[in-house]
Design a protein around this motif. Structure first.
Motif, PDB file in Angstrom:
ATOM      1  N   ILE A   1     -32.077  83.879 -69.471  1.00  0.00           N
ATOM      2  CA  ILE A   1     -31.700  82.757 -69.585  1.00  0.00           C
ATOM      3  C   ILE A   1     -30.507  82.297 -68.397  1.00  0.00           C
ATOM      4  O   ILE A   1     -29.769  83.383 -68.296  1.00  0.00           O
ATOM      5  CB  ILE A   1     -31.735  82.427 -70.717  1.00  0.00           C
ATOM      6  CG1 ILE A   1     -32.917  82.074 -71.474  1.00  0.00           C
ATOM      7  CG2 ILE A   1     -30.381  81.241 -70.666  1.00  0.00           C
ATOM      8  CD1 ILE A   1     -32.840  81.847 -72.624  1.00  0.00           C
TER       9      ILE A   1
ATOM     10  N   ARG B   1     -30.615  82.762 -59.616  1.00  0.00           N
ATOM     11  CA  ARG B   1     -31.271  83.760 -60.684  1.00  0.00           C
ATOM     12  C   ARG B   1     -32.803  83.918 -61.354  1.00  0.00           C
ATOM     13  O   ARG B   1     -33.680  84.683 -61.241  1.00  0.00           O
ATOM     14  CB  ARG B   1     -30.702  84.231 -62.429  1.00  0.00           C
ATOM     15  CG  ARG B   1     -29.081  84.539 -62.328  1.00  0.00           C
ATOM     16  CD  ARG B   1     -28.825  85.818 -63.196  1.00  0.00           C
ATOM     17  NE  ARG B   1     -29.994  85.505 -64.130  1.00  0.00           N
ATOM     18  CZ  ARG B   1     -29.345  85.455 -65.054  1.00  0.00           C
ATOM     19  NH1 ARG B   1     -28.636  84.526 -65.045  1.00  0.00           N
ATOM     20  NH2 ARG B   1     -30.066  85.212 -66.225  1.00  0.00           N
TER      21      ARG B   1
ATOM     22  N   ARG C   1     -25.135  78.295 -59.886  1.00  0.00           N
ATOM     23  CA  ARG C   1     -25.132  79.738 -59.889  1.00  0.00           C
ATOM     24  C   ARG C   1     -26.092  79.801 -60.791  1.00  0.00           C
ATOM     25  O   ARG C   1     -26.361  81.470 -61.055  1.00  0.00           O
ATOM     26  CB  ARG C   1     -23.866  80.436 -60.873  1.00  0.00           C
ATOM     27  CG  ARG C   1     -23.539  81.709 -60.721  1.00  0.00           C
ATOM     28  CD  ARG C   1     -22.227  82.364 -61.493  1.00  0.00           C
ATOM     29  NE  ARG C   1     -21.696  81.060 -62.529  1.00  0.00           N
ATOM     30  CZ  ARG C   1     -20.676  82.083 -63.821  1.00  0.00           C
ATOM     31  NH1 ARG C   1     -19.746  82.356 -63.234  1.00  0.00           N
ATOM     32  NH2 ARG C   1     -20.767  81.171 -65.021  1.00  0.00           N
TER      33      ARG C   1
ATOM     34  N   PHE D   1     -22.934  86.563 -57.852  1.00  0.00           N
ATOM     35  CA  PHE D   1     -22.683  87.404 -58.884  1.00  0.00           C
ATOM     36  C   PHE D   1     -23.737  87.747 -59.444  1.00  0.00           C
ATOM     37  O   PHE D   1     -23.549  89.286 -59.275  1.00  0.00           O
ATOM     38  CB  PHE D   1     -21.499  87.548 -59.325  1.00  0.00           C
ATOM     39  CG  PHE D   1     -20.323  88.149 -60.040  1.00  0.00           C
ATOM     40  CD1 PHE D   1     -19.341  88.382 -59.578  1.00  0.00           C
ATOM     41  CD2 PHE D   1     -21.083  88.102 -61.353  1.00  0.00           C
ATOM     42  CE1 PHE D   1     -18.590  89.773 -59.689  1.00  0.00           C
ATOM     43  CE2 PHE D   1     -20.459  89.505 -61.566  1.00  0.00           C
ATOM     44  CZ  PHE D   1     -19.121  90.164 -61.220  1.00  0.00           C
ATOM     45  N   PRO D   2     -24.292  87.085 -59.896  1.00  0.00           N
ATOM     46  CA  PRO D   2     -25.519  87.349 -60.593  1.00  0.00           C
ATOM     47  C   PRO D   2     -26.280  88.305 -60.598  1.00  0.00           C
ATOM     48  O   PRO D   2     -27.366  89.414 -60.966  1.00  0.00           O
ATOM     49  CB  PRO D   2     -26.097  86.286 -61.558  1.00  0.00           C
ATOM     50  CG  PRO D   2     -25.279  84.988 -60.726  1.00  0.00           C
ATOM     51  CD  PRO D   2     -24.002  85.731 -60.151  1.00  0.00           C
TER      52      PRO D   2
ATOM     53  N   ALA E   1     -16.593  77.991 -66.090  1.00  0.00           N
ATOM     54  CA  ALA E   1     -16.637  79.058 -66.323  1.00  0.00           C
ATOM     55  C   ALA E   1     -17.248  79.426 -65.519  1.00  0.00           C
ATOM     56  O   ALA E   1     -17.681  80.611 -65.214  1.00  0.00           O
ATOM     57  CB  ALA E   1     -17.693  79.406 -67.071  1.00  0.00           C
ATOM     58  N   LEU E   2     -16.130  79.355 -64.079  1.00  0.00           N
ATOM     59  CA  LEU E   2     -16.606  80.222 -62.819  1.00  0.00           C
ATOM     60  C   LEU E   2     -15.660  81.225 -62.852  1.00  0.00           C
ATOM     61  O   LEU E   2     -14.438  80.364 -63.070  1.00  0.00           O
ATOM     62  CB  LEU E   2     -16.365  79.219 -61.588  1.00  0.00           C
ATOM     63  CG  LEU E   2     -17.103  78.219 -61.261  1.00  0.00           C
ATOM     64  CD1 LEU E   2     -16.928  77.483 -60.391  1.00  0.00           C
ATOM     65  CD2 LEU E   2     -18.845  78.499 -60.766  1.00  0.00           C
ATOM     66  N   TYR E   3     -15.864  82.176 -62.210  1.00  0.00           N
ATOM     67  CA  TYR E   3     -14.825  83.005 -62.094  1.00  0.00           C
ATOM     68  C   TYR E   3     -13.858  82.625 -61.169  1.00  0.00           C
ATOM     69  O   TYR E   3     -13.623  82.780 -59.907  1.00  0.00           O
ATOM     70  CB  TYR E   3     -15.109  85.084 -61.374  1.00  0.00           C
ATOM     71  CG  TYR E   3     -16.608  84.838 -62.413  1.00  0.00           C
ATOM     72  CD1 TYR E   3     -16.529  85.040 -64.041  1.00  0.00           C
ATOM     73  CD2 TYR E   3     -17.615  85.301 -61.703  1.00  0.00           C
ATOM     74  CE1 TYR E   3     -17.531  85.303 -65.063  1.00  0.00           C
ATOM     75  CE2 TYR E   3     -18.726  86.058 -62.302  1.00  0.00           C
ATOM     76  CZ  TYR E   3     -18.807  85.703 -64.382  1.00  0.00           C
ATOM     77  OH  TYR E   3     -19.962  85.868 -65.082  1.00  0.00           O
ATOM     78  N   PRO E   4     -12.714  82.892 -61.703  1.00  0.00           N
ATOM     79  CA  PRO E   4     -11.044  82.095 -60.811  1.00  0.00           C
ATOM     80  C   PRO E   4     -10.960  82.395 -60.141  1.00  0.00           C
ATOM     81  O   PRO E   4     -10.537  82.187 -59.064  1.00  0.00           O
ATOM     82  CB  PRO E   4     -10.107  81.935 -61.698  1.00  0.00           C
ATOM     83  CG  PRO E   4     -10.552  83.236 -62.898  1.00  0.00           C
ATOM     84  CD  PRO E   4     -12.486  83.080 -63.005  1.00  0.00           C
ATOM     85  N   HIS E   5     -10.759  84.257 -59.656  1.00  0.00           N
ATOM     86  CA  HIS E   5     -11.014  85.161 -58.613  1.00  0.00           C
ATOM     87  C   HIS E   5     -11.920  85.368 -57.657  1.00  0.00           C
ATOM     88  O   HIS E   5     -11.911  86.341 -56.817  1.00  0.00           O
ATOM     89  CB  HIS E   5     -10.353  86.244 -59.170  1.00  0.00           C
ATOM     90  CG  HIS E   5     -11.417  87.449 -59.902  1.00  0.00           C
ATOM     91  ND1 HIS E   5     -11.483  87.134 -61.522  1.00  0.00           N
ATOM     92  CD2 HIS E   5     -12.072  88.431 -59.572  1.00  0.00           C
ATOM     93  CE1 HIS E   5     -12.659  87.434 -61.637  1.00  0.00           C
ATOM     94  NE2 HIS E   5     -12.885  88.584 -60.778  1.00  0.00           N
TER      95      HIS E   5
ATOM     96  N   PRO F   1     -27.889  89.074 -74.267  1.00  0.00           N
ATOM     97  CA  PRO F   1     -28.250  88.001 -73.627  1.00  0.00           C
ATOM     98  C   PRO F   1     -29.196  88.178 -71.945  1.00  0.00           C
ATOM     99  O   PRO F   1     -29.717  87.312 -71.422  1.00  0.00           O
ATOM    100  CB  PRO F   1     -26.554  87.706 -73.154  1.00  0.00           C
ATOM    101  CG  PRO F   1     -26.036  87.563 -74.676  1.00  0.00           C
ATOM    102  CD  PRO F   1     -26.881  89.169 -75.345  1.00  0.00           C
ATOM    103  N   ALA F   2     -28.721  89.676 -71.925  1.00  0.00           N
ATOM    104  CA  ALA F   2     -29.092  89.813 -70.154  1.00  0.00           C
ATOM    105  C   ALA F   2     -29.857  89.884 -70.152  1.00  0.00           C
ATOM    106  O   ALA F   2     -30.691  90.060 -69.545  1.00  0.00           O
ATOM    107  CB  ALA F   2     -28.390  90.806 -69.588  1.00  0.00           C
TER     108      ALA F   2
ATOM    109  N   ARG G   1     -26.089  90.425 -57.641  1.00  0.00           N
ATOM    110  CA  ARG G   1     -25.445  92.148 -57.570  1.00  0.00           C
ATOM    111  C   ARG G   1     -25.944  92.269 -58.653  1.00  0.00           C
ATOM    112  O   ARG G   1     -25.788  94.039 -59.143  1.00  0.00           O
ATOM    113  CB  ARG G   1     -24.168  92.127 -56.953  1.00  0.00           C
ATOM    114  CG  ARG G   1     -23.871  91.417 -55.642  1.00  0.00           C
ATOM    115  CD  ARG G   1     -22.757  91.480 -54.872  1.00  0.00           C
ATOM    116  NE  ARG G   1     -22.788  90.388 -53.435  1.00  0.00           N
ATOM    117  CZ  ARG G   1     -21.490  90.267 -53.417  1.00  0.00           C
ATOM    118  NH1 ARG G   1     -20.460  90.247 -54.043  1.00  0.00           N
ATOM    119  NH2 ARG G   1     -21.447  89.676 -52.086  1.00  0.00           N
ATOM    120  N   ALA G   2     -25.571  91.754 -60.085  1.00  0.00           N
ATOM    121  CA  ALA G   2     -25.162  92.377 -60.940  1.00  0.00           C
ATOM    122  C   ALA G   2     -26.620  92.844 -61.386  1.00  0.00           C
ATOM    123  O   ALA G   2     -26.815  93.993 -62.026  1.00  0.00           O
ATOM    124  CB  ALA G   2     -25.042  91.792 -62.978  1.00  0.00           C
TER     125      ALA G   2
ATOM    126  N   MET H   1     -26.593  79.983 -67.480  1.00  0.00           N
ATOM    127  CA  MET H   1     -26.644  78.212 -69.192  1.00  0.00           C
ATOM    128  C   MET H   1     -25.138  78.281 -68.468  1.00  0.00           C
ATOM    129  O   MET H   1     -24.734  78.897 -67.644  1.00  0.00           O
ATOM    130  CB  MET H   1     -25.575  79.394 -70.454  1.00  0.00           C
ATOM    131  CG  MET H   1     -25.408  78.829 -71.449  1.00  0.00           C
ATOM    132  SD  MET H   1     -25.401  79.258 -72.974  1.00  0.00           S
ATOM    133  CE  MET H   1     -24.165  78.280 -73.955  1.00  0.00           C
TER     134      MET H   1
END
Ligand code: ADP
Ligand code: MG
Lengths: 303, 355
Positions: free
Chosen positions: B78, B151, B147, B99-100, B86-90, B73-74, B102-103, B80
């Motif tokens: 793409i 990207r 989010r 986040f994406p 599916a937001l990171y809760p913390h 996937p990475a 920085r990744a 999704m």
């Protein structure tokens, strides 16, 4: 003030009966509750109280008839004897306690390190005969230690793990991994897989996604699971007494048991050793109690 | 941005479930493509295969000119958006957005700039320092969209992103997504089971049923000439009336004498069904010209229109869409008349459009 409102409203027909007694949580009920709970607590905790008392009594007071609940001379000698040998060096019991800390700690860490990723895999991936595999894993827990200890003793003798801390660590870990997998799988199931999906689309590998997103959300579950594993390893007696013999390897449960059985039994020392033995798990469970409650209830409730 | 080519996709899960039987899709660069179908028809599986979250059993997927079958996937570039956001809760909104990036290892200034841009596009500025649980459903979905935006991926995949929102918010978000897609010229594959959403959003719609594509077309094409009885029953609210017809002396005749204009090229020796939209029928006074006698069973008053449910001999529950000014009482004897053009005609046995 709630009581006065209630009294004012129901003054007529309810005369003669204390209104508070009819309400849940009212004073009448709470008195009864407290009384009952006190009786229960005393009955349940009596052995513990007796153990604590014995640990601080002089030996002659221990044998006093009738038993003395109050007014005996308090002494800390037994606790000193737990840690210090008569010749001034380290006592065998203190070595046993250190062994217990090491064995229980290491086996819990090992079971967690192996069990958590396994639980994650069982939760996330489609595997052939997954249910059968999980059942097989659980089935290793069906037999109580005393049933399998003889074959394990023979195997351990072959591979030289008899009377070694490593041997105990391995067998405790083996006993705790199935439990860890089952309990942790419940927690992993609760964490939506979409977090990992999203992270993978964001450029992480599956393992990174697990480590960075799912793992932090599993911390309460891991804490709860680890406490249970720790308690098992800490209290375990059968394997310990069969598989170890020397004082330098023994864990606390067989060491304490070994105090009983001579011509005279130093009950004060037994009681003091037991108190010292009981404390760490209590303290640990108290420290992680928030995780423990959150963890156990989270695992029990389906989404 | 890039187009997406899905050919002969087949996905069988390890437990034996065939989620996708055979799917061919050709999604153009910059197109808003909607996959529509009932729950369990394989929409999510198809989307996840495109994203690389699920490996197809057979078939090829191309994004742009790249065959991506074996790319993780990475590496597919793409984004999704999930039904459950599916937001990171913390993480705070700001960090969820960053986040994406920085990744990817972008420099700080660039990350900051892109987050600010996405936040502006989705009007998230007041929410940047909140965590997901401090956001309402609609706000969470806006953050999830943002989010996906930061990207600047080659394509967006959306899996029923609005299903968890209430009706009013859903309509707003629909407009917002459509606007955004146009603005960015983004390739977007949008999955939904809601035909209204599909009709209002899609440049083209693919209707899926049991892991197969039943029809691909623009909203108008799909509405006017559903390719199968399944599509006919799925599109439109209320959906088409399916009326059994026979060809007799150059006319299509339904039971009870309803007469329709036949399309050219009808096969003779088969059982046929005509699909007639509720707005192609008319409730009239009894005995009006070209009408057949009928009876009003019930009426749904929707404010801007009335849906009459009528029975006429041999045909129950025919739905007719009428302006709110035309009123008939329940149980009243009325006439039923066809006013539309040539209807779509289906073979009863194959369930497919014949003319
Ligand atoms: N991981 C899975 N393992 C087995 N079957 C699955 C899995 N995911 C989905 N399915 C099945 O595949 C079919 C299609 O599912 P899905 O693609 O989620 O449909 P949709 O998104 O259109 O509702 C369903 O019958 C579903 O039960
Ligand atoms: Mg789905």
């Amino acid at each position: 003030m709630a009581v006065s409102v209630d009294e004012a409203v129901s003054a007529g027909p309810a005369r003669g009966r204390p209104p508070a007694a009819r309400r849940p949580g009212g004073r009448g009920r709470s008195v009864l509750e407290v009384a009952l709970l006190t009786v229960l607590a005393v009955v349940m905790l009596f052995p513990v109280l007796w153990m604590i008392e014995t640990s601080i009594k002089e030996n002659r007071d221990v044998y006093a008839i009738p038993a003395e609940f109050f007014g005996f001379t308090v002494t800390m000698d037994h606790f000193k004897d737990v840690f210090v040998a008569p010749d001034g060096g380290r006592s065998a019991l203190s070595v046993a306690f250190l062994n217990s800390v090491l064995v229980a700690g290491a086996s819990t860490v090992l079971a967690t390190v192996l069990g958590v990723p396994a639980a994650w895999a069982y939760s996330r991936f489609a595997l052939k005969a997954k249910k059968d595999q999980l059942f097989f894993i659980l089935s290793t827990r069906f037999m109580p230690p005393v049933v399998v200890v003889i074959p394990i003793f023979l195997m351990y003798r072959q591979v030289g793990l008899i009377d070694s801390k490593l041997g105990l660590i391995l067998i405790y870990a083996a006993y705790n991994v199935p439990f860890t997998i089952w309990m942790m799988k419940g927690f992993v199931d609760e964490v939506p897989a979409e977090y990992e999906d999203a992270a993978m689309l964001d450029g992480y590998t599956r393992l990174q996604a697990f480590r960075k997103f799912t793992l932090p959300l599993l911390v309460p579950g891991i804490a709860a699971t680890a406490v249970f594993a720790l308690i098992f390893s800490w209290n375990e007696f059968v394997f310990a007494i069969f598989l170890t013999s020397s004082d330098s390897v023994r864990t606390a449960p067989p060491a304490i048991a070994g105090l009983i059985g001579g011509t005279t039994v130093d009950w004060g020392l037994v009681a003091a050793a037991s108190v010292v033995f009981a404390l760490p798990v209590l303290v640990f469970a108290y420290l992680v109690r928030r995780h423990l409650v959150a963890g156990v209830t989270l695992g029990a409730v389906r989404r | 941005m890039a187009g997406i080519e899905v050919s002969a996709l087949h996905k069988r899960y390890p437990d034996g479930t065939v989620a996708v039987d055979h799917v061919d899709l050709s999604i153009d660069d910059g197109e808003l493509f909607v996959m529509l179908g009932p729950s369990g028809c394989g929409k999510t599986t198809t989307l996840r295969a495109i994203a690389g979250l699920e490996r197809q059993t057979t078939g090829d997927i191309r994004i742009g000119d790249t065959l991506v079958n074996d790319l993780p996937p990475a590496e597919r570039d793409i984004a999704m958006v999930f039904q459950f956001y599916a937001l990171y809760p913390h993480l705070r909104t700001r960090d969820n957005l960053a986040f994406p990036l920085r990744a990817e290892g972008l420099p700080k200034s660039e990350v900051h700039e892109r987050v600010a841009e996405a936040a502006r596009l989705m009007r998230l500025d007041p929410l940047l320092d909140r965590r997901p649980r401090q956001l309402s459903g609609g706000e969470q979905q806006r953050v999830a969209l943002a989010r996906a935006l930061v990207r600047r991926p080659r394509a967006f995949l959306m899996d029923e992103p609005l299903t968890n929102l209430d009706a009013e918010l859903r309509a707003d978000m629909r407009t917002e997504i459509k606007h955004l897609q146009g603005e960015l010229g983004a390739t977007m594959v949008y999955v939904t089971h809601d035909q209204v959403e599909a009709m209002s959003l899609g440049h083209r719609i693919a209707i899926l049923n049991k892991g197969r594509v039943e029809q691909i077309g623009t909203p108008l094409e799909v509405y006017d000439r559903p390719a199968s009885l399944f599509c006919a029953a799925f599109i439109g609210s209320p959906p088409m009336n399916l009326i059994e017809v026979e060809v007799a002396d150059g006319k299509l005749r339904g039971q009870g004498g309803l007469v329709l204009t036949p399309p050219p090229g009808l096969p003779r020796d088969r059982r046929l069904v005509a699909g007639v939209r509720p707005e192609a029928l008319e409730v009239t006074a009894p005995g009006a010209e070209r009408s057949v006698p009928a009876r009003v069973v019930s009426a749904e008053w929707l404010g801007d229109e009335i849906i009459y449910v009528v029975d006429h001999s041999g045909q129950r529950d025919v739905r007719v869409r009428m302006p709110p000014t035309v009123r008939f009482a329940a149980d009243a004897p009325v006439g039923l008349r066809h006013t539309g053009g040539t209807p779509a005609v289906y073979d009863v046995r194959t369930e497919e459009l014949v003319a």
